[in-house]
Design a protein around this motif. Sequence first.
Motif, PDB file in Angstrom:
ATOM      1  N   TYR A   1       0.468  -1.177   0.038  1.00 21.87           N
ATOM      2  CA  TYR A   1      -0.149  -0.137  -0.065  1.00 21.87           C
ATOM      3  C   TYR A   1       0.703   1.188  -0.255  1.00 21.87           C
ATOM      4  CZ  TYR A   1      -2.504   3.534   1.747  1.00 21.87           C
ATOM      5  OH  TYR A   1      -3.405   5.557   1.564  1.00 21.87           O
ATOM      6  N   MET A   2       0.498   2.363  -0.513  1.00 22.32           N
ATOM      7  CA  MET A   2       1.549   3.606  -1.095  1.00 22.32           C
ATOM      8  C   MET A   2       0.499   4.336  -0.549  1.00 22.32           C
ATOM      9  SD  MET A   2       4.098   2.432  -1.934  1.00 22.32           S
ATOM     10  CE  MET A   2       4.765   3.799  -2.739  1.00 22.32           C
ATOM     11  N   ARG A   3       0.757   5.548   0.364  1.00 16.12           N
ATOM     12  CA  ARG A   3       0.065   6.333   1.269  1.00 16.12           C
ATOM     13  C   ARG A   3      -0.388   7.667   0.462  1.00 16.12           C
ATOM     14  NH1 ARG A   3       2.720   9.520   5.212  1.00 16.12           N
ATOM     15  NH2 ARG A   3       0.761   9.327   6.139  1.00 16.12           N
ATOM     16  N   HIS A   4       0.318   7.996  -0.405  1.00 14.56           N
ATOM     17  CA  HIS A   4      -0.602   8.865  -1.281  1.00 14.56           C
ATOM     18  C   HIS A   4      -0.396   8.855  -2.699  1.00 14.56           C
ATOM     19  CE1 HIS A   4       1.216  11.663   2.032  1.00 14.56           C
ATOM     20  NE2 HIS A   4       2.583  10.662   1.700  1.00 14.56           N
ATOM     21  N   GLY A   5      -0.695   7.967  -2.851  1.00 15.37           N
ATOM     22  CA  GLY A   5      -2.128   7.494  -4.325  1.00 15.37           C
ATOM     23  C   GLY A   5      -0.748   8.194  -5.500  1.00 15.37           C
ATOM     24  N   SER A   6      -1.637   8.052  -6.443  1.00 12.78           N
ATOM     25  CA  SER A   6      -1.024   7.860  -7.835  1.00 12.78           C
ATOM     26  C   SER A   6       0.328   9.402  -7.674  1.00 12.78           C
ATOM     27  CB  SER A   6      -1.661   7.688  -9.151  1.00 12.78           C
ATOM     28  OG  SER A   6      -1.971   9.537  -9.041  1.00 12.78           O
ATOM     29  N   LEU A   7       1.197   9.363  -8.825  1.00 12.72           N
ATOM     30  CA  LEU A   7       1.992  10.203  -8.785  1.00 12.72           C
ATOM     31  C   LEU A   7       1.255  11.260  -9.069  1.00 12.72           C
ATOM     32  CD1 LEU A   7       5.364  11.154  -8.850  1.00 12.72           C
ATOM     33  CD2 LEU A   7       5.308   9.597 -10.704  1.00 12.72           C
ATOM     34  N   LEU A   8       0.551  11.096 -10.765  1.00  6.03           N
ATOM     35  CA  LEU A   8       0.082  12.029 -11.521  1.00  6.03           C
ATOM     36  C   LEU A   8      -0.736  12.978 -10.912  1.00  6.03           C
ATOM     37  CD1 LEU A   8      -0.063  13.183 -14.173  1.00  6.03           C
ATOM     38  CD2 LEU A   8      -2.486  11.694 -13.945  1.00  6.03           C
ATOM     39  N   ASN A   9      -1.341  11.929 -10.030  1.00  6.27           N
ATOM     40  CA  ASN A   9      -2.565  13.474  -9.083  1.00  6.27           C
ATOM     41  C   ASN A   9      -1.460  13.391  -7.516  1.00  6.27           C
ATOM     42  OD1 ASN A   9      -4.861  12.559  -9.963  1.00  6.27           O
ATOM     43  ND2 ASN A   9      -5.213  10.480  -8.424  1.00  6.27           N
ATOM     44  N   TYR A  10      -0.712  13.062  -7.571  1.00  4.72           N
ATOM     45  CA  TYR A  10       1.036  13.636  -6.400  1.00  4.72           C
ATOM     46  C   TYR A  10       0.753  15.468  -7.328  1.00  4.72           C
ATOM     47  CZ  TYR A  10       3.796  14.392  -2.215  1.00  4.72           C
ATOM     48  OH  TYR A  10       4.655  14.460  -1.727  1.00  4.72           O
ATOM     49  N   LEU A  11       1.772  15.077  -8.303  1.00 14.23           N
ATOM     50  CA  LEU A  11       1.920  16.146  -9.209  1.00 14.23           C
ATOM     51  C   LEU A  11       1.459  16.726  -8.760  1.00 14.23           C
ATOM     52  CD1 LEU A  11       3.926  14.164 -11.869  1.00 14.23           C
ATOM     53  CD2 LEU A  11       5.411  15.480  -9.932  1.00 14.23           C
ATOM     54  N   ARG A  12       0.060  16.894  -9.615  1.00 19.97           N
ATOM     55  CA  ARG A  12      -1.076  17.395  -9.732  1.00 19.97           C
ATOM     56  C   ARG A  12      -1.784  18.376  -8.078  1.00 19.97           C
ATOM     57  NH1 ARG A  12      -4.768  14.810 -14.077  1.00 19.97           N
ATOM     58  NH2 ARG A  12      -3.259  15.238 -15.871  1.00 19.97           N
TER      59      ARG A  12
END
Length: 285
Positions: free
Chosen positions: A100-111
């Motif tokens: 499990y990765m707590r911050h979700g997708s890289l795309l959403n994290y960048l945005r």
Amino acid sequence: TSPCDRPVPPTAGLSHDKWEIDPAELHLLEELGSGQFGVVRRGKWRGTIDVAVKMMKEGTMSEDDFIEEAKVMTKLQHQNLVQLYGVCSKDRPIYIVTEYMRHGSLLNYLRRHETSLGANVGLLLDMCIQVCKGMAYLERHNYIHRDLAARNCLVGSENVVKVADFGLARYVLDDQYTSSGGTKFPIKWAPPEVLNYTRFSSKSDVWAYGVLMWEVFTCGKMPYGRLKNTEVVERVQRGIILERPKACFKEVYEVMRKCWAHCPEVRPSFRVLKEQLISVSQGLV
Ligand SMILES: CNC(=O)Nc1cc(-c2cccc(-n3cnc4cc(C(C)(C)C)ccc4c3=O)c2C)cn(C)c1=O
């Protein structure tokens, strides 16, 4: 691998195969979203281990082929790959259980973090290097991702970035996704040889990695903006490539451009890319 290749566990024959997870050991929590195969939920495995559980919607995946492949996938272990812990395949729907990765997708994290990240090119480069390390590991194991993009990477604590769902594209049954003419085919991340002959390789992953680098340095912009897929195909085949993002200094853009060499053999391997990006990041200090 034949059974004699695998070290025989002391409990041989008593427990499931080691990639089989007992659903009784899973405690399902909130929904994280849904992907190509249906709903994904957060969960706890054996009481304490945080996991993500993909609950495979009927008819979305060629399940038997995947279950066979899962044995290989559980062996792919690297700090920049989202770890496949195992599958629950004794009844339907099958569950795919991963780290499990707590911050979700890289795309959403960048945005979501555009303002803070935009000012931190060192961190953007570090994220690209982490993905490159994961991809260099897959390349070493002759494993092709087939859908590398910022949406298919995940972010954990302390800006750890990991590559997710590597190889799963082969088991998608939706031909809108699998055929290059389909509405869900990732045209904007595909090199000429994939657009023309669906010829996937680690060098087609390298092309997609160049687009991922562009996504990172634009903090999650859509490549080629609102251009239609047909217009993108035409440009890519004419050798027109993505422009240099503002936040991206020349040395990094030079690496991106190498990923977009028309001829796959000319593109660098992930092993070479990793060395080049690390030396660029050392030049930054
Ligand atoms: C807040 N934290 C989180 O949300 N963490 C997490 C979210 C997801 C998650 C949630 C919903 C959907 C998807 N998803 C998205 N795209 C996919 C694409 C494919 C291919 C075949 C098209 C490549 C296959 C499966 C998926 C898929 O399951 C994921 C990865 C998975 N993991 C491990 C997390 O830690």
